[in-house]
Write a protein that holds these residues in place. Sequence first.
Motif, short mmCIF file in Angstrom:
data_model
loop_
_atom_site.label_atom_id
_atom_site.label_comp_id
_atom_site.label_asym_id
_atom_site.label_seq_id
_atom_site.Cartn_x
_atom_site.Cartn_y
_atom_site.Cartn_z
N MET A 1 0.85 -1.19 0.00
CA MET A 1 0.00 0.00 0.00
C MET A 1 0.89 1.24 0.00
O MET A 1 1.71 1.42 0.90
CB MET A 1 -0.91 0.00 1.23
N ASN A 2 0.72 2.13 -1.02
CA ASN A 2 1.58 3.30 -1.08
C ASN A 2 1.09 4.39 -0.15
O ASN A 2 0.02 4.29 0.47
CB ASN A 2 1.70 3.81 -2.52
N ALA A 3 1.86 5.48 -0.06
CA ALA A 3 1.59 6.53 0.92
C ALA A 3 0.27 7.23 0.64
O ALA A 3 -0.48 7.57 1.58
CB ALA A 3 2.74 7.53 0.91
N ARG A 4 -0.07 7.45 -0.61
CA ARG A 4 -1.31 8.16 -0.94
C ARG A 4 -2.53 7.37 -0.46
O ARG A 4 -3.46 7.94 0.13
CB ARG A 4 -1.38 8.36 -2.46
N ILE A 5 -2.54 6.07 -0.71
CA ILE A 5 -3.67 5.25 -0.28
C ILE A 5 -3.78 5.23 1.24
O ILE A 5 -4.87 5.30 1.81
CB ILE A 5 -3.54 3.83 -0.86
N ARG A 6 -2.62 5.12 1.91
CA ARG A 6 -2.66 5.12 3.37
C ARG A 6 -3.21 6.43 3.93
O ARG A 6 -3.92 6.45 4.93
CB ARG A 6 -1.25 4.85 3.91
N ILE B 1 -5.41 8.39 2.44
CA ILE B 1 -6.86 8.38 2.21
C ILE B 1 -7.57 7.50 3.24
O ILE B 1 -8.63 7.86 3.79
CB ILE B 1 -7.15 7.90 0.78
N VAL B 2 -6.99 6.33 3.53
CA VAL B 2 -7.58 5.44 4.53
C VAL B 2 -7.61 6.12 5.90
O VAL B 2 -8.61 6.01 6.66
CB VAL B 2 -6.80 4.12 4.58
N ILE C 1 -10.48 8.57 6.05
CA ILE C 1 -11.76 7.87 6.18
C ILE C 1 -11.97 7.39 7.61
O ILE C 1 -13.07 7.52 8.19
CB ILE C 1 -11.83 6.70 5.18
N VAL C 2 -10.92 6.83 8.20
CA VAL C 2 -11.02 6.36 9.59
C VAL C 2 -11.31 7.52 10.53
O VAL C 2 -12.14 7.41 11.47
CB VAL C 2 -9.73 5.62 9.99
N LEU C 3 -10.67 8.68 10.32
CA LEU C 3 -10.94 9.86 11.15
C LEU C 3 -12.40 10.27 11.06
O LEU C 3 -13.06 10.56 12.08
CB LEU C 3 -10.04 11.01 10.71
N GLY C 4 -12.93 10.30 9.85
CA GLY C 4 -14.34 10.66 9.70
C GLY C 4 -15.26 9.68 10.40
O GLY C 4 -16.26 10.08 11.03
#
Length: 721
Positions: free
Chosen positions: A1-6, A8-9, A12-15
């Motif tokens: 998993m690259n830095a950009r995807i991490r 974004i995840v 989403i978890v914060l929200g």
Amino acid sequence: MNARIRFIVSVIVLGMLMTGPFLITAVLIWADAQPAEQTLLIQLIAPHLSLGALMTTFGFIVGLLVIRYLFRQYVQGLLKMAESLRLMLSANRNFRVTPEGPPEVQLLAQATNDLAQQRDGLMDDVDAQIAAAKSSVEEEKNRLAALMSELAQAVVVCNRDGRILLYNSRARLQFSGLAQAGTALASGALIGLGRSIFSILERNQIDHALEVVRQRLHKGAAAAIANFITTARGGQLLRVQLVPVLSSRDESQQREMSGYVLTVENITRSLEQESRRDQVLQSLTDGSRGCLANIRVAVGNLMDYPDMELEIRERFVSIISDEVVRMSQRLDQTMTEFADSLKTRWPLEDVLGIDLIAAAQRRIEARLKLPSKMEEIDEGLWLRAESFSLVFSICFLASRLVDHYQIKELRFRLLPFGKLAYLDLIWAGHAMSSETFYTWETDAMQVGNESSPLSLRDVIDRHGGEIWYDREKAAHRAFFRFVLPVVPPENMAVGESVDVGDVRPEYYDFDLFHFRDQSADLDRPLSDLVYTVFDTETTGLEPAAGDEIIQIGALRIVNGRLLRNENFNQLVDPERFLRPEGTRIHGITDDMVRGQPHIDVVLPAFHDFCSDTVLVAHNAAFDMRFLQMKEERTGVAFSQPVLDTLLLSGVLHANQDSHQLDCIAERLGVSVTGRHSALGDACTTGEVFLKMLPLLAQIGIVTLRQALEASEKTYFARVKY
């Protein structure tokens, strides 16, 4: 998993953490409440929903900023540090990680730099020991280089596939002189490391010479050498000697040929001098006949009339004296004119007759599908012959017999006849006329798609032999008889063997001996490919708006080495005035490009220089666009794969701030010289590319296909010109 995807995840978890508990609690209370209670809840909460949404949004934004800050400081900072560590380990020992970011990351960077410093100390000690161990090898290498450079003959060393792995300055000078048209531009030459010798010399003749050498090695002959004459570009005649390079062996193993050494001599001028000398000698002979006739008449009269008058006798004596003086002057003139010329002969070598017949049989059966047999062969008979031209002559006659008389089989006979040998080509079939044989004898020879400028008569004359046609009427057979010189008994090599202790020292220890024929195979390892690194200087940055190329510079990479001496560097007349702002950058003025070749001359020459290689450039899309714009005008298309160091830098160092050539060179420890000149930038790009290869291997990019696919996924691949 690259830095950009991490990242974004994480957002989403914060929200979900900020809104999830509130929503779940509200759903549970709503599900448990009675209708009256639900109505009351709506009345109590509805007026305050906007304030709650605003507070939630504000909290989400604050949390997002905190995550973004932590992500940049820790995740991206550590990724950037990892890229720097790869640089230190594989490309640039002197590179150090800049301590920046949070205190923990700075401490890690400092510790990494300390470890790198200790590693450098250990590597310096190892390098010093290796340098001491290699000093004697380097001394031998320098002696070899000095010896090769001083040789008066052109020397070329090739591997078994015909790839050039060594040549001396004399060879480069000689083959550069043979270069024609565009190839002669910009130091272009026919010779170069990793190039094929078959672009200079005929493959068929070298293959034949190798076959002769293998036969002699198999028989244990001491002199496993082959000589032949070939025609280079422009009709130049070259005398070539081929000597095998034998691999080392154990006592139980047979030595194999890992390559060969060619010594090449241009004999065109010598043959022209010999031809002119023969003409003068013929003229001398013809002129002397008249003088001798006059002398003979005068002497005859003196002898027939001993009592002739004194005045008449003196007149005849005067005639004899004048003719003798005239002959003496003609001889002196001839000797003076050619006293300093050396007599050049078509080189003949010692060939075992049965080996020559076996070579001819293989070619006839492979090319003509004509069966052949031997009969009455003297297996110990050695001939003085130039084997390639003689085998070609035999194949030529066999081809004519098949075409005109549909013969079904050819037989060979080889017998001695004093100091000569009779080599017969025998077949059963119709008789042929003397006119037909004369035509075959004087026509230029051709077998299938192979042709020779020589005629059968030329080959026979150069051997000092003869050929004729005859019939065996009782057996209903006919034959061609080659009359050839044999080797004097004292020169025969029968029974001689190779003494392993007396062979020439094998000092050729180059990786290119194991280098195999190259092609643009996308699944081939990057380390095995041959590259042409190039750069262009132009009048501007808009090829579609009329900007033109004013300079092309290129170097080749062979076997992991940047060959600075094998370069292409040519100015181009753009047929328009240069812009002052461009001149301030690259330093090229209108006066420098006026009178230089136009692009329709330079581009084909550059295409020849980079043929059969992978192209490499920095921001290659820019340079390739200029080349593509000239395809219609020049008829030259560059279809080979292209690697871009700008895109490869994006693959390797995605977290670095800059991918300009200067910045990449600084990161990789490459010194920049000749910046903004085509050859200088090409040299810098080549050094950068070589530093990138081990870094690419570390992340699993080892083939050309993988490098191209990874490059296409970078952000910079979207740039178009």
